[in-house]
Motif scaffolding. Structure first.
Motif, PDB file in Angstrom:
ATOM      1  N   ASP A   1      84.624  71.679  64.852  1.00  0.00           N
ATOM      2  CA  ASP A   1      83.937  71.405  63.594  1.00  0.00           C
ATOM      3  C   ASP A   1      82.452  71.215  63.910  1.00  0.00           C
ATOM      4  O   ASP A   1      81.979  70.101  64.135  1.00  0.00           O
ATOM      5  N   THR A   2      81.717  72.319  63.931  1.00  0.00           N
ATOM      6  CA  THR A   2      80.322  72.261  64.365  1.00  0.00           C
ATOM      7  C   THR A   2      79.436  71.511  63.370  1.00  0.00           C
ATOM      8  O   THR A   2      78.444  70.895  63.766  1.00  0.00           O
ATOM      9  N   THR A   3      79.790  71.546  62.097  1.00  0.00           N
ATOM     10  CA  THR A   3      78.987  70.833  61.095  1.00  0.00           C
ATOM     11  C   THR A   3      79.047  69.331  61.327  1.00  0.00           C
ATOM     12  O   THR A   3      78.018  68.642  61.364  1.00  0.00           O
ATOM     13  N   SER A   4      80.261  68.813  61.509  1.00  0.00           N
ATOM     14  CA  SER A   4      80.420  67.379  61.777  1.00  0.00           C
ATOM     15  C   SER A   4      79.835  67.009  63.133  1.00  0.00           C
ATOM     16  O   SER A   4      79.289  65.911  63.310  1.00  0.00           O
ATOM     17  N   ALA A   5      79.934  67.927  64.082  1.00  0.00           N
ATOM     18  CA  ALA A   5      79.374  67.668  65.408  1.00  0.00           C
ATOM     19  C   ALA A   5      77.862  67.498  65.324  1.00  0.00           C
ATOM     20  O   ALA A   5      77.283  66.586  65.932  1.00  0.00           O
ATOM     21  N   THR A   6      77.223  68.354  64.563  1.00  0.00           N
ATOM     22  CA  THR A   6      75.769  68.266  64.415  1.00  0.00           C
ATOM     23  C   THR A   6      75.363  66.968  63.733  1.00  0.00           C
ATOM     24  O   THR A   6      74.395  66.309  64.140  1.00  0.00           O
ATOM     25  N   ALA A   7      76.117  66.568  62.710  1.00  0.00           N
ATOM     26  CA  ALA A   7      75.815  65.319  62.005  1.00  0.00           C
ATOM     27  C   ALA A   7      75.969  64.115  62.941  1.00  0.00           C
ATOM     28  O   ALA A   7      75.133  63.203  62.948  1.00  0.00           O
TER      29      ALA A   7
ATOM     30  N   ALA B   1      79.183  58.856  69.478  1.00  0.00           N
ATOM     31  CA  ALA B   1      79.624  59.723  70.576  1.00  0.00           C
ATOM     32  C   ALA B   1      81.102  60.071  70.433  1.00  0.00           C
ATOM     33  O   ALA B   1      81.516  61.205  70.715  1.00  0.00           O
ATOM     34  N   GLN B   2      81.900  59.110  69.990  1.00  0.00           N
ATOM     35  CA  GLN B   2      83.318  59.391  69.768  1.00  0.00           C
ATOM     36  C   GLN B   2      83.497  60.411  68.649  1.00  0.00           C
ATOM     37  O   GLN B   2      84.340  61.317  68.744  1.00  0.00           O
ATOM     38  N   ALA B   3      82.696  60.267  67.583  1.00  0.00           N
ATOM     39  CA  ALA B   3      82.771  61.219  66.473  1.00  0.00           C
ATOM     40  C   ALA B   3      82.324  62.609  66.914  1.00  0.00           C
ATOM     41  O   ALA B   3      82.911  63.627  66.510  1.00  0.00           O
ATOM     42  N   LEU B   4      81.302  62.669  67.760  1.00  0.00           N
ATOM     43  CA  LEU B   4      80.810  63.949  68.266  1.00  0.00           C
ATOM     44  C   LEU B   4      81.889  64.658  69.081  1.00  0.00           C
ATOM     45  O   LEU B   4      82.147  65.857  68.887  1.00  0.00           O
ATOM     46  N   HIS B   5      82.517  63.925  69.982  1.00  0.00           N
ATOM     47  CA  HIS B   5      83.549  64.545  70.814  1.00  0.00           C
ATOM     48  C   HIS B   5      84.723  65.025  69.966  1.00  0.00           C
ATOM     49  O   HIS B   5      85.243  66.132  70.163  1.00  0.00           O
ATOM     50  N   ALA B   6      85.135  64.204  69.000  1.00  0.00           N
ATOM     51  CA  ALA B   6      86.258  64.592  68.141  1.00  0.00           C
ATOM     52  C   ALA B   6      85.926  65.857  67.347  1.00  0.00           C
ATOM     53  O   ALA B   6      86.772  66.752  67.197  1.00  0.00           O
ATOM     54  N   ALA B   7      84.699  65.946  66.855  1.00  0.00           N
ATOM     55  CA  ALA B   7      84.298  67.117  66.071  1.00  0.00           C
ATOM     56  C   ALA B   7      84.267  68.374  66.938  1.00  0.00           C
ATOM     57  O   ALA B   7      84.737  69.446  66.521  1.00  0.00           O
ATOM     58  N   LEU B   8      83.716  68.264  68.135  1.00  0.00           N
ATOM     59  CA  LEU B   8      83.665  69.423  69.025  1.00  0.00           C
ATOM     60  C   LEU B   8      85.062  69.849  69.453  1.00  0.00           C
ATOM     61  O   LEU B   8      85.348  71.041  69.578  1.00  0.00           O
ATOM     62  N   HIS B   9      85.925  68.878  69.671  1.00  0.00           N
ATOM     63  CA  HIS B   9      87.296  69.193  70.068  1.00  0.00           C
ATOM     64  C   HIS B   9      88.017  69.933  68.947  1.00  0.00           C
ATOM     65  O   HIS B   9      88.885  70.778  69.198  1.00  0.00           O
TER      66      HIS B   9
END
Length: 342
Positions: free
Chosen positions: A317-323, A306-314
């Motif tokens: 970085d949609t590719t990292s967010a999806t991963a 969840a932390q990685a998802l939030h950081a990617a969206l912020h």
């Protein structure tokens, strides 16, 4: 002529204005300089004038002291808001409580979900008040409880959340409002000086909108340890965040047409904080026996995802967010199969 005495003792007012009932004691001193037959005539004027002077001095004092201070042993993000109000991180261990004792703290106000260390506080002769809330909003019940803490708790106060940067300063800002030390703009300045993230829009909104309750308003009872949200209830909130993120993921992390009010990174932020708080609660001894090692492992992995998802969206970085979201989905599904859906 009546104002001459006022000017002569102004310096004394400044020295004593931080003491309880200073306005009453000073007014009494001045009234004694007048003949007894005149005191009833000048008392109303002095009562009003002293109140205005003391309020102005307290306001100036609070505004001048809104600054970050060097860390003390066990305390981080330490901030002094007035002579009697401090905010900072959660005190953990002897050195932290010894630091609070050095500051002269009489009451600790925790707005964190973790159970306060009441025994350690008692060891150092400090009281505790527990008023937990989350990152999305400051409910009215919490605002009223903070108002009561401001009005009735022994000072000096130390107000904390976990790290002392977001919820704690927001609560401290409301306490300062309730005490009349700052106006709405001054309350927001406290959060700004503390480094409270603008991502937590609900905290900023509720501090700005806070209205000081009247003296007739019923205020909640204060407790040392509040009943916090259960893990199943927390998971229900997490599920709602997850559902909203699923909708956003289906539209390349944009707001879906059917839900134009959704913000993927805001949902990810709330999901991250709720998973993190749930993980912290499970680390407490009283909860450890209720959940096995595998459950805690899956929750920890979900917390990280969840932390990685939030950081990617912020970072857009949609590719990292999806991963990150796929990893989160996998963990959640496994956890549900093993624990929820049995």
């Amino acid at each position: 002529m009546l104002f001459a005495a006022e000017l002569q003792i102004l310096a004394k007012i400044r020295r004593l204005s931080d003491k309880p009932d200073a306005d009453q004691s000073l007014m009494h001193t001045v009234l004694l300089t007048y003949p007894a037959k005149h005191r009833s005539l000048v008392r109303p004027m002095y009562k009003l004038l002293f109140g205005l002077v003391i309020a102005a001095l307290w306001h100036d004092s609070a505004a001048a002291q809104q600054e970050m201070l060097p860390e003390m042993p066990g305390l981080h993000n330490l901030m002094q808001l007035s002579d009697n109000i401090w905010s900072g991180s959660e005190p953990v261990g002897d050195e932290a409580f010894a630091s609070l004792k050095t500051l002269g703290v009489q009451t600790i106000v925790s707005v964190d979900g973790a159970t306060p260390d009441i025994e350690m506080a008692k060891k150092y002769g400090i009281g505790y008040v527990h008023i937990p809330f989350g990152y999305d909003t400051i409910p009215l019940s919490v605002q009223l409880s903070l108002t009561r803490a401001a009005r009735q708790s022994k000072t000096p106060l130390y107000i904390h959340c976990h790290h002392g940067q977001h919820r704690g300063p927001a609560a401290a800002a409301i306490v300062c409002r309730a005490k009349g030390l700052v106006d709405s703009a001054g309350a927001l300045k406290i959060m700004e000086n503390a480094g409270t993230s603008r991502d937590y829009q609900g905290l900023w909104r509720d501090v700005e909108d806070y209205t000081v309750p009247s003296d007739e308003t019923a205020l909640p009872q204060l407790v040392e340890v509040a009943k916090v949200e259960s893990l199943p209830a927390a998971m229900a909130r997490i599920d709602r965040n997850f559902d909203n993120l699923t909708r956003c993921a289906a539209t390349s992390w944009n707001a879906p047409a059917a839900h134009p009010d959704l913000s993927a990174w805001q949902e990810a932020l709330q999901l991250k904080e709720r998973l993190h708080e749930a993980n912290r609660q499970l680390s407490e001894k009283k909860h450890a026996a209720a959940y096995d090692a595998m459950f805690r492992k899956l929750l920890t992995e979900s917390d990280s995802a969840a932390q990685a998802l939030h950081a990617a969206l912020h970072a857009n970085d949609t590719t990292s967010a999806t991963a990150a979201f796929m990893s989160l989905q996998k963990n959640c599904k496994q956890c549900h199969v093993m624990y929820r859906d049995q």
